[in-house]
Design a protein around this motif. Sequence first.
Motif, PDB file in Angstrom:
ATOM      1  N   PHE A 186       8.018   9.469   1.806  1.00 58.60           N
ATOM      2  CA  PHE A 186       7.187  10.652   1.568  1.00 58.60           C
ATOM      3  C   PHE A 186       7.506  11.261   0.200  1.00 58.60           C
ATOM      4  O   PHE A 186       6.605  11.555  -0.590  1.00 58.60           O
ATOM      5  CB  PHE A 186       7.394  11.698   2.670  1.00 58.60           C
ATOM      6  N   PHE A 187       8.783  11.449  -0.105  1.00 62.17           N
ATOM      7  CA  PHE A 187       9.157  12.075  -1.369  1.00 62.17           C
ATOM      8  C   PHE A 187       8.951  11.137  -2.553  1.00 62.17           C
ATOM      9  O   PHE A 187       8.696  11.593  -3.669  1.00 62.17           O
ATOM     10  CB  PHE A 187      10.600  12.585  -1.316  1.00 62.17           C
ATOM     11  N   TYR A 188       9.026   9.833  -2.319  1.00 61.88           N
ATOM     12  CA  TYR A 188       8.805   8.875  -3.400  1.00 61.88           C
ATOM     13  C   TYR A 188       7.382   8.966  -3.951  1.00 61.88           C
ATOM     14  O   TYR A 188       7.162   8.792  -5.149  1.00 61.88           O
ATOM     15  CB  TYR A 188       9.092   7.443  -2.925  1.00 61.88           C
ATOM     16  N   VAL A 189       6.435   9.254  -3.099  1.00 66.17           N
ATOM     17  CA  VAL A 189       5.030   9.351  -3.499  1.00 66.17           C
ATOM     18  C   VAL A 189       4.853  10.306  -4.675  1.00 66.17           C
ATOM     19  O   VAL A 189       4.042  10.075  -5.564  1.00 66.17           O
ATOM     20  CB  VAL A 189       4.161   9.799  -2.298  1.00 66.17           C
ATOM     21  N   PHE A 190       5.641  11.371  -4.722  1.00 65.78           N
ATOM     22  CA  PHE A 190       5.498  12.373  -5.774  1.00 65.78           C
ATOM     23  C   PHE A 190       6.205  11.988  -7.079  1.00 65.78           C
ATOM     24  O   PHE A 190       6.186  12.750  -8.040  1.00 65.78           O
ATOM     25  CB  PHE A 190       6.014  13.725  -5.279  1.00 65.78           C
ATOM     26  N   THR A 191       6.808  10.812  -7.101  1.00 65.44           N
ATOM     27  CA  THR A 191       7.497  10.356  -8.304  1.00 65.44           C
ATOM     28  C   THR A 191       6.813   9.150  -8.952  1.00 65.44           C
ATOM     29  O   THR A 191       7.189   8.745 -10.043  1.00 65.44           O
ATOM     30  CB  THR A 191       8.954   9.969  -7.979  1.00 65.44           C
ATOM     31  N   CYS A 192       5.817   8.613  -8.307  1.00 63.16           N
ATOM     32  CA  CYS A 192       5.152   7.384  -8.771  1.00 63.16           C
ATOM     33  C   CYS A 192       3.667   7.670  -8.993  1.00 63.16           C
ATOM     34  O   CYS A 192       2.959   8.002  -8.041  1.00 63.16           O
ATOM     35  CB  CYS A 192       5.344   6.289  -7.719  1.00 63.16           C
ATOM     36  N   GLU A 193       3.213   7.536 -10.247  1.00 62.45           N
ATOM     37  CA  GLU A 193       1.806   7.855 -10.521  1.00 62.45           C
ATOM     38  C   GLU A 193       0.846   6.931  -9.783  1.00 62.45           C
ATOM     39  O   GLU A 193      -0.219   7.353  -9.347  1.00 62.45           O
ATOM     40  CB  GLU A 193       1.521   7.870 -12.025  1.00 62.45           C
ATOM     41  N   TYR A 194       1.217   5.676  -9.616  1.00 59.22           N
ATOM     42  CA  TYR A 194       0.355   4.744  -8.890  1.00 59.22           C
ATOM     43  C   TYR A 194       0.220   5.168  -7.423  1.00 59.22           C
ATOM     44  O   TYR A 194      -0.886   5.269  -6.896  1.00 59.22           O
ATOM     45  CB  TYR A 194       0.905   3.318  -8.994  1.00 59.22           C
ATOM     46  N   CYS A 195       1.336   5.439  -6.792  1.00 62.07           N
ATOM     47  CA  CYS A 195       1.323   5.849  -5.384  1.00 62.07           C
ATOM     48  C   CYS A 195       0.577   7.165  -5.195  1.00 62.07           C
ATOM     49  O   CYS A 195      -0.262   7.298  -4.301  1.00 62.07           O
ATOM     50  CB  CYS A 195       2.747   6.009  -4.860  1.00 62.07           C
ATOM     51  N   PHE A 196       0.881   8.128  -6.053  1.00 64.74           N
ATOM     52  CA  PHE A 196       0.275   9.447  -5.930  1.00 64.74           C
ATOM     53  C   PHE A 196      -1.231   9.398  -6.159  1.00 64.74           C
ATOM     54  O   PHE A 196      -1.985  10.149  -5.542  1.00 64.74           O
ATOM     55  CB  PHE A 196       0.948  10.428  -6.899  1.00 64.74           C
ATOM     56  N   SER A 197      -1.683   8.476  -7.018  1.00 68.25           N
ATOM     57  CA  SER A 197      -3.121   8.369  -7.287  1.00 68.25           C
ATOM     58  C   SER A 197      -3.908   7.993  -6.031  1.00 68.25           C
ATOM     59  O   SER A 197      -5.075   8.364  -5.901  1.00 68.25           O
ATOM     60  CB  SER A 197      -3.394   7.365  -8.407  1.00 68.25           C
ATOM     61  N   HIS A 198      -3.294   7.306  -5.102  1.00 64.05           N
ATOM     62  CA  HIS A 198      -3.973   6.972  -3.839  1.00 64.05           C
ATOM     63  C   HIS A 198      -4.277   8.237  -3.033  1.00 64.05           C
ATOM     64  O   HIS A 198      -5.361   8.383  -2.468  1.00 64.05           O
ATOM     65  CB  HIS A 198      -3.119   6.025  -3.001  1.00 64.05           C
ATOM     66  N   TYR A 199      -3.321   9.152  -2.994  1.00 66.89           N
ATOM     67  CA  TYR A 199      -3.518  10.388  -2.242  1.00 66.89           C
ATOM     68  C   TYR A 199      -4.521  11.306  -2.924  1.00 66.89           C
ATOM     69  O   TYR A 199      -5.356  11.925  -2.259  1.00 66.89           O
ATOM     70  CB  TYR A 199      -2.174  11.099  -2.023  1.00 66.89           C
TER      71      TYR A 199
END
Length: 126
Positions: free
Chosen positions: A50-63
């Motif tokens: 969950f917290f990793y999502v906010f550190t990775c632009e690729y992951c965060f772009s999905h949300y």
Amino acid sequence: MEAHIYYLFIMALPVACIAWTVTKEEIFKEVREFCIERSKYGNKLIKRKFFYVFTCEYCFSHYVTTILLLITRFTLIYPDWRGYVIAFFSVVWIANVYMSLYNIIRVDLKKEKIKAAKEESELKNN
């Protein structure tokens, strides 16, 4: 159909902007550092992810894309759930192309700034 392609490239702009700003820019530094800490040392796998999502632009772009598609109801090719799936991955991909290009431009600008500062320093020393 042409308008959909046009909208695809427009929809990817805010996704890229938001994802980049949250995961890379100084304004969210403290939040990002908190999330990095939690993603590395959290006691549960789900918490770390969950917290990793906010550190990775690729992951965060999905949300960000998910929220944008829910707000706009943008679809590609098909007007039903398949159109959302296609739009989802298309917007994410284009947004990440934008972010990659932006990163390349920033690196080039930083290199030029460093070169200019070095040349200026050399001129002052001579």
